[in-house]
Design a protein around this motif. Structure first.
Motif, short mmCIF file in Angstrom:
data_model
loop_
_atom_site.label_atom_id
_atom_site.label_comp_id
_atom_site.label_asym_id
_atom_site.label_seq_id
_atom_site.Cartn_x
_atom_site.Cartn_y
_atom_site.Cartn_z
N GLY A 259 31.18 31.01 52.99
CA GLY A 259 31.99 32.15 53.30
C GLY A 259 32.17 32.98 52.15
O GLY A 259 32.42 32.31 50.98
N ILE A 260 32.08 34.11 52.15
CA ILE A 260 32.09 35.07 50.99
C ILE A 260 33.24 36.16 51.26
O ILE A 260 33.04 36.68 52.31
CB ILE A 260 30.80 35.79 50.63
CG1 ILE A 260 29.79 34.71 49.83
CG2 ILE A 260 31.19 36.91 49.52
CD1 ILE A 260 28.24 35.53 49.96
N VAL A 261 34.07 36.25 50.22
CA VAL A 261 34.75 37.40 50.29
C VAL A 261 35.27 38.19 48.83
O VAL A 261 34.72 37.41 47.69
CB VAL A 261 36.23 37.25 50.77
CG1 VAL A 261 36.19 37.13 52.30
CG2 VAL A 261 36.99 36.24 50.23
N GLY A 262 35.24 39.26 48.75
CA GLY A 262 35.40 39.93 47.42
C GLY A 262 36.33 41.10 47.57
O GLY A 262 36.59 41.63 48.79
N PHE A 263 37.09 41.61 46.58
CA PHE A 263 38.02 42.60 46.65
C PHE A 263 38.02 43.53 45.35
O PHE A 263 37.83 43.03 44.29
CB PHE A 263 39.48 42.26 46.61
CG PHE A 263 40.54 43.29 46.64
CD1 PHE A 263 40.80 44.06 47.84
CD2 PHE A 263 41.15 43.46 45.58
CE1 PHE A 263 41.68 45.27 47.89
CE2 PHE A 263 42.04 44.59 45.41
CZ PHE A 263 42.21 45.28 46.52
N LEU A 264 37.94 44.86 45.56
CA LEU A 264 37.99 45.74 44.52
C LEU A 264 38.87 46.94 44.95
O LEU A 264 38.87 47.73 45.80
CB LEU A 264 36.51 46.48 44.19
CG LEU A 264 36.39 47.06 42.86
CD1 LEU A 264 35.21 46.60 42.18
CD2 LEU A 264 36.36 48.43 43.09
N THR B 15 46.72 36.07 46.46
CA THR B 15 46.77 35.34 47.68
C THR B 15 46.18 36.22 48.93
O THR B 15 45.86 35.50 49.85
CB THR B 15 48.23 34.89 48.14
OG1 THR B 15 48.84 36.05 47.82
CG2 THR B 15 48.56 33.71 47.08
N PHE B 16 46.08 37.53 48.70
CA PHE B 16 45.54 38.47 49.61
C PHE B 16 44.09 37.65 49.84
O PHE B 16 43.53 37.80 51.16
CB PHE B 16 45.49 39.79 49.30
CG PHE B 16 44.71 40.60 50.23
CD1 PHE B 16 44.89 41.10 51.53
CD2 PHE B 16 43.45 41.22 49.60
CE1 PHE B 16 44.14 42.08 51.96
CE2 PHE B 16 42.54 41.88 50.09
CZ PHE B 16 42.95 42.39 51.66
N LEU B 17 43.40 37.54 48.82
CA LEU B 17 41.88 37.39 48.95
C LEU B 17 41.83 35.89 49.49
O LEU B 17 40.98 35.68 50.37
CB LEU B 17 41.17 37.52 47.54
CG LEU B 17 39.78 37.39 47.55
CD1 LEU B 17 39.23 38.59 48.17
CD2 LEU B 17 39.28 37.33 46.12
N ILE B 18 42.61 35.13 49.06
CA ILE B 18 42.31 33.80 49.39
C ILE B 18 42.95 33.52 50.92
O ILE B 18 42.24 32.96 51.62
CB ILE B 18 43.61 32.77 48.63
CG1 ILE B 18 43.22 33.00 47.29
CG2 ILE B 18 43.39 31.26 49.03
CD1 ILE B 18 41.96 32.65 46.66
N GLU C 224 43.31 53.49 52.15
CA GLU C 224 43.71 53.65 50.84
C GLU C 224 42.69 53.69 49.67
O GLU C 224 42.91 53.81 48.29
CB GLU C 224 44.65 52.57 50.39
CG GLU C 224 46.09 52.44 50.86
CD GLU C 224 46.03 52.06 52.35
OE1 GLU C 224 45.40 50.98 52.58
OE2 GLU C 224 46.79 52.68 53.22
N GLY C 225 41.34 53.48 50.05
CA GLY C 225 40.35 53.54 49.01
C GLY C 225 39.98 52.06 48.51
O GLY C 225 38.90 52.07 47.63
N ASP C 226 40.61 51.13 49.06
CA ASP C 226 40.25 49.66 48.37
C ASP C 226 39.00 49.15 49.39
O ASP C 226 38.78 49.35 50.65
CB ASP C 226 41.42 48.64 48.77
CG ASP C 226 42.76 49.13 47.91
OD1 ASP C 226 42.49 49.76 47.00
OD2 ASP C 226 43.77 48.75 48.13
N PHE C 227 38.16 48.23 48.45
CA PHE C 227 37.04 47.70 49.14
C PHE C 227 37.38 46.15 49.41
O PHE C 227 37.59 45.66 48.63
CB PHE C 227 35.87 47.83 48.10
CG PHE C 227 35.37 49.17 48.24
CD1 PHE C 227 34.42 49.89 49.34
CD2 PHE C 227 35.76 50.26 47.03
CE1 PHE C 227 34.19 51.17 49.02
CE2 PHE C 227 35.36 51.31 46.98
CZ PHE C 227 34.52 52.05 48.03
N LEU C 228 36.68 45.77 50.47
CA LEU C 228 36.67 44.32 50.86
C LEU C 228 35.31 43.91 51.15
O LEU C 228 34.93 44.65 52.14
CB LEU C 228 37.80 43.94 52.13
CG LEU C 228 38.10 42.50 52.31
CD1 LEU C 228 38.79 41.67 51.08
CD2 LEU C 228 38.77 42.62 53.71
#
Ligand code: AGP
Length: 602
Positions: free
Chosen positions: A14-19, A26-29, A191-195
């Motif tokens: 599984g992959i996740v990423g945040f920018l 912990t949001f990403l986790i 808000e313009g954030d990327f996941l």
């Protein structure tokens, strides 16, 4: 063989990423947690901060990773990963993210780099990890990758599959992404954030829409936005997909396991599926002309989806009087199909729509110029995107590895399809929608107390057998698979008439036998086999619609006249029994050992 297994270690991850603007790590986790259902044995994350890559990798549960991270820490640019191993050691070194020698690059990857050994030979530095992914990380550093164009070109001589995300310490707030065969998605919130995620389920409570990467598409995401490229380095425009509203209901809903929750979803799921098929007029394009376009039907799937395919083949044979058969995808791929025309209708059945064997079989059928219907629960899956006609299995998100509601909805979809075509062919007007709605009210009516009691005996069993004839034999196979994967009890399935040709030798005092006897014309035959087994001391439970047996002890009775729909009623109690027994044995039925929800390698 060994080599192939080494690849397989990196396959169902599984992959996740945040920018974006600062968020708690912990949001990403927590997003990674949404991918837990896929199965994994280690987890890791890497973040880019002030020109340095910080990372943590932990063997075991995601909670180990979470505990290794300062709970107040924040990220603006980070990637994370769950790794699922089938062979070889589960170690931190082999966990993702993989970093290049000087920790310039960090990448997370899902897929198989098939020529990684060749690529490795050309490296100056040999990575400590023996995984294929580590080679890619090192290559990015040694090739001095600087721009997205360089990054894309570096994959020209890479063969295999990948969904990957990479960060580089010299590229502030930038993530490079690429996809070939393994799924990859990205969403931007208001808000313009990327996941970034390998499953859009992670976008729940984040965005309302997302982009789906197609094969050989790449992207750069940074503070200026998101740009997609094809492998020829051209910028491409992509359309957004709406996030499935079904994700809103994602959760255990008070049940202790997803499996139990999903069993109890079944009645609702069947109703939802009918409502969806009606409102979307799903069958409208499947008219007389379509019916006349084929004279043979081949259904293909794996595991539970294969059993649904087998039942579907029986529906086509019995309702349409047409030559129909089911085949395991993994077998079909290696058996050159003997088809001399394109008048075979293919139906591919897959809950996830990402099963590599099923996708491989679909590609073969497409080369034959055959019409391919894809029946899947995941409308953004590869299968859904590649099929000529997509029939949704509107079961809602299925998280437990053991498939339950997706199976009953697959059967209902196949029944509706065969009945719809049967109505055209036989000039009749069977209201299959109403039939399913009526059935949906019965599906959870089994006696839970009776099954709870049975599970307390079953938990101490080492072995049991399921028998049945025709449709009931297929239910016996699915029942046996469900019990095996959730309780680790060695169970077999046999056509009831076959007992006396061999298996009877194993029956002794206390052997557990489950007889499925739901087809009126054939009940008597299965009951005869039951008697043969009981005479040798077997403890038999009969699942039947035979009114004559209704009040007998050890009988699970269903009142349903439509024999085509009985496989839906007769599997539900076994799903419940398997789940109960699993829990009594202290097993987590949502994540049985060694199994993954979505098997994305052959
Ligand atoms: C089901 O309980 C199993 N976990 C497994 O057999 C599954 O049905 C099989 O791997 C196929 O998966 P799919 O439906 O996602 O293609």
């Amino acid at each position: 063989m060994h080599k192939a297994n080494r690849f397989r270690r990196e396959s169902m991850c599984g992959i996740v990423g945040f920018l974006g603007k600062k968020r708690k790590t912990t949001f990403l986790i927590d997003k990674l947690n949404l991918l837990e259902y896929r199965g994994y044995d280690s987890a890791g994350y890497a973040e880019l901060s002030e020109g340095k890559i910080y990372y943590s990798k932990k063997v075991g549960r995601i909670i180990n990773l979470k505990e290794s991270i300062n709970e107040d820490s924040e990220i603006t640019c980070a990637i994370a990963h769950t790794r699922w191993a089938t062979h070889g050691k589960v170690t931190e070194t082999n966990s993702h993210p993989h970093l290049s020698k000087t920790e310039e690059w960090a990448i997370v990857h899902n897929g198989i780099i098939e020529n990684y050994e060749v690529l490795k030979k050309n490296l100056k530095f040999s990575p400590k990890s023996d995984t294929d992914t580590a080679v890619i990380a090192e290559r990015l550093e040694e090739l001095n990758i600087n721009t997205i164009e360089d990054f894309i070109k570096s994959f020209d001589d890479v063969s295999g599959s990948f969904g990957l995300a990479a960060i580089c310490k010299t590229k502030k707030n930038t993530i490079f992404l690429g996809k070939r065969k393994s799924p990859l998605f990205i969403s931007q919130n208001k808000e313009g954030d990327f996941l970034i995620a390998s499953d859009p389920i992670c976008f729940k409570d984040f965005g309302t829409d997302y982009y789906c990467f197609e094969d050989n598409e790449f992207a750069e995401v940074n503070e200026n936005g998101l740009t997609f490229y094809n492998s020829n380095l051209n910028i491409i425009k992509k359309r957004k997909a709406r996030l499935d509203s079904l994700f809103k209901s994602y959760g255990k809903n008070g049940y202790s396991t997803f499996m139990m929750k999903e069993i109890f979803d079944e009645s609702e799921a069947l109703k939802n599926q009918v409502a969806y098929y009606k409102s979307q007029k799903i069958f409208e394009p499947l008219n007389k002309e379509f019916l006349e376009s084929f004279n043979k039907v081949k259904l293909i799937g794996c595991g539970t989806a294969y059993h649904a395919s087998e039942i579907g083949a029986k529906y086509f044979q019995k309702i349409l009087n047409i030559d129909a058969s089911a085949e395991y995808a993994s077998e079909f791929i290696y058996n050159e199909p003997l088809l001399d025309n394109n008048k075979t209708l293919f139906i591919f059945v897959s809950q996830s729509g990402e099963t590599a064997d099923t996708l491989g079989a679909l590609k073969i059928a497409k080369k034959l110029n055959s019409t391919c219907i894809c029946l899947t629960n995941v409308m953004y899956s590869s299968l859904a995107r590649l099929g000529d006609i997509v029939l949704p299995v509107a079961a809602g998100v299925e998280v437990a590895v053991a498939s339950t509601k997706a199976y009953t909805c697959q059967l209902s979809a196949l029944y509706m399809l065969a009945s719809h075509l049967g109505n055209i062919k036989n000039r009749r007007n069977i209201n299959y929608f109403d039939e399913i709605i009526k059935l949906s009210d019965k599906v959870l009516k089994f006696d839970k107390e009776q099954l709870n009691k049975l599970s307390s005996f079953l938990k101490d069993c080492n072995e049991c057998i399921f028998i049945g004839k025709d449709l009931d034999f297929i239910t016996a196979k699915e029942a046996s698979l469900k019990l095996k994967e959730t309780t680790y009890i060695n169970s077999s399935s046999y056509p009831s008439g076959e007992l006396k040709h061999g298996y009877l030798a194993l029956i002794e005092e206390g052997t557990r036998v489950f007889a499925i006897a739901c087809e009126k014309k054939l009940n008597i035959k299965t009951i005869n086999s039951v008697k043969e087994a009981a005479a040798r001391g077997a403890d038999v439970t009969i699942l039947t619609n035979d009114e004559g047996l209704k009040n007998e002890e050890n009988v699970i009775y269903f009142s349903e006249e439509n024999e085509f729909l009985l496989p839906i009623l007769s599997i539900a109690p076994i799903q419940y029994l398997s789940c109960k027994t699993s829990l009594l044995k202290g097993i987590n039925p949502d994540q049985p050992r060694n199994l993954a929800k979505s098997v994305t390698v052959e």
